[in-house]
Enzyme design. Structure first.
Site, short mmCIF file in Angstrom:
data_model
loop_
_atom_site.label_atom_id
_atom_site.label_comp_id
_atom_site.label_asym_id
_atom_site.label_seq_id
_atom_site.Cartn_x
_atom_site.Cartn_y
_atom_site.Cartn_z
N SER A 19 3.66 -1.93 10.34
CA SER A 19 5.12 -1.94 10.53
C SER A 19 5.78 -3.27 10.14
O SER A 19 6.73 -3.72 10.80
CB SER A 19 5.47 -1.56 11.97
OG SER A 19 5.03 -0.24 12.25
N HIS A 60 -9.46 1.22 5.13
CA HIS A 60 -8.16 1.42 5.81
C HIS A 60 -8.35 2.40 6.97
O HIS A 60 -9.13 3.34 6.88
CB HIS A 60 -7.14 1.97 4.81
CG HIS A 60 -5.75 1.94 5.36
ND1 HIS A 60 -5.29 2.90 6.24
CD2 HIS A 60 -4.73 1.07 5.19
CE1 HIS A 60 -4.04 2.61 6.57
NE2 HIS A 60 -3.68 1.50 5.96
N ASN A 82 0.86 -1.17 0.00
CA ASN A 82 0.00 0.00 0.00
C ASN A 82 0.90 1.23 0.00
O ASN A 82 1.50 1.56 1.02
CB ASN A 82 -0.88 -0.05 1.26
CG ASN A 82 -1.70 1.22 1.46
OD1 ASN A 82 -1.78 2.06 0.56
ND2 ASN A 82 -2.29 1.35 2.63
N GLU A 107 -5.10 -4.88 10.81
CA GLU A 107 -4.08 -3.86 11.00
C GLU A 107 -4.35 -3.08 12.28
O GLU A 107 -5.12 -2.11 12.26
CB GLU A 107 -4.08 -2.89 9.82
CG GLU A 107 -3.80 -3.53 8.48
CD GLU A 107 -3.30 -2.51 7.48
OE1 GLU A 107 -2.19 -2.72 6.96
OE2 GLU A 107 -3.97 -1.51 7.24
N LYS A 130 0.10 4.25 -0.31
CA LYS A 130 -0.55 5.43 0.29
C LYS A 130 -0.35 6.65 -0.61
O LYS A 130 -0.28 6.51 -1.82
CB LYS A 130 -0.04 5.66 1.72
CG LYS A 130 -0.16 4.39 2.55
CD LYS A 130 0.06 4.60 4.03
CE LYS A 130 -0.07 3.27 4.76
NZ LYS A 130 0.03 3.42 6.21
N GLU A 153 -6.68 4.79 8.00
CA GLU A 153 -6.46 6.21 7.67
C GLU A 153 -7.69 6.81 7.02
O GLU A 153 -7.99 7.99 7.21
CB GLU A 153 -5.22 6.34 6.76
CG GLU A 153 -3.93 6.14 7.57
CD GLU A 153 -2.78 5.55 6.78
OE1 GLU A 153 -2.82 5.55 5.54
OE2 GLU A 153 -1.82 5.07 7.43
N GLY A 173 2.67 2.37 10.76
CA GLY A 173 3.62 3.48 10.59
C GLY A 173 4.36 3.86 11.86
O GLY A 173 5.00 4.91 11.91
P1 PGA Z 1 2.95 0.40 7.61
O1 PGA Z 1 1.46 0.58 7.04
O2 PGA Z 1 3.48 -0.89 7.01
O3 PGA Z 1 3.69 1.61 7.12
O4 PGA Z 1 2.85 0.33 9.08
C1 PGA Z 1 0.61 -0.52 6.85
C2 PGA Z 1 -0.69 -0.08 6.28
O5 PGA Z 1 -1.17 1.01 6.64
O6 PGA Z 1 -1.28 -0.78 5.44
#
Ligand code: PGA
Length: 270
Positions: A227, A94, A9, A181, A11, A96, A187
């Protein structure tokens, strides 16, 4: 046997030129790895260019979001009909999007339904926030998110369907992927432990078994996200209940992402 699955992803990162460069850097490495589904989810504006680059490869394309309506006066939105031409997958719900863009369980449910009827394969994201985890509410939150996202969706299609039972079942399980997640792990560099993720994913399959059937829940692929790196991926995919990963930050580095896919395929083959 569930085919392992790793999706990147990206983003809101990469211009079209940067996205093309990143794909070029990964193409050979990813292409060589078999027995695993590999998906790249770049920003919308790069989808056309990347679709062309991926032609003839075993790497698949996904979008990061979509609207739940198929067309109309929704300035700035992207329809599943626009995506289904070029993408096989779409990330939905997601954290976010839930957090910054006000996506509710109800909106996520509408999106999952439209994606399924529109021929896309949803990667449905669920996960608890830190305060929910600390309050001991992880199971409650995940149960609500799964039940609401899949509300009204029965094996065979969002509103039933007329195919034979067996075809219906194959249909549904082959098309939905769930990504667990935990929001506190996204992140932050603070991934869950493999055991923690495995216990939670086992719980998630239980909810799906309760909604659908045990057999369908066993066929459904459930990923871990948050992460993930090439250094810790082994911890997750060595747990038989975890089918792969949804990778954010580390998917923007070719070597890292290829490493994650390689390690997943290797461990699952063993
Ligand atoms: P990250 O994000 O691997 O940067 O923690 C995962 C995600 O949001 O799908």
């Amino acid at each position: 046997m569930r085919t392992p699955f790793v999706a990147g992803n990206w983003k809101m990162n990469t211009t079209v030129a940067e996205a093309e460069k990143l794909v070029l850097e990964m193409l050979d490495g990813l292409g060589r790895i078999g027995g695993i589904e590999k998906v790249l989810c770049p920003p919308f504006v790069s989808l056309v260019a990347i679709e062309m680059m991926l032609k003839g490869s075993t790497i698949k394309l996904g979008a990061q979001n979509m609207h739940f309506e198929t067309k109309g006066a929704y300035t700035g939105e992207i329809s599943p009909l626009m995506l289904s031409d070029m993408c096989e997958f779409v990330i939905l719900g997601h954290s976010e999007r839930r957090h910054y863009f006000g996506e509710t369980d109800e909106i996520v449910n509408k999106k999952v339904k439209t994606a399924l009827t529109g021929g896309l394969k949803p990667i449905l994201c669920i996960g608890e926030r830190l305060e929910e985890k600390e309050a001991g509410k992880t199971e409650e939150v995940l149960s609500r998110q799964v039940r609401n996202a899949l509300d009204g969706i029965r094996p065979g299609g969002p509103s039933g369907g007329s195919e034979s039972r067996q075809t219906q079942d194959e249909h549904m399980t082959a098309r939905l992927v769930i990504a667990y997640e935990p929001v506190w792990a996204i992140g932050t560099g603070k991934a869950a432990t493999g055991e923690e993720a495995a216990t939670t994913i086992h719980f998630i399959r239980g909810i799906v078994a309760d909604l659908w059937t045990e057999a369908l829940a066993q066929d459904l692929r459930v990923l871990y996200g948050g992460s993930v790196t090439s250094a810790n991926i082994g911890e997750f995919v060595s747990q038989p209940v975890i089918d792969g990963a949804l990778v954010g930050g580390a998917s923007l580095k070719a070597e890292e992402f290829v490493g994650i896919v390689e390690r997943t395929a290797e461990i699952r083959r063993a």
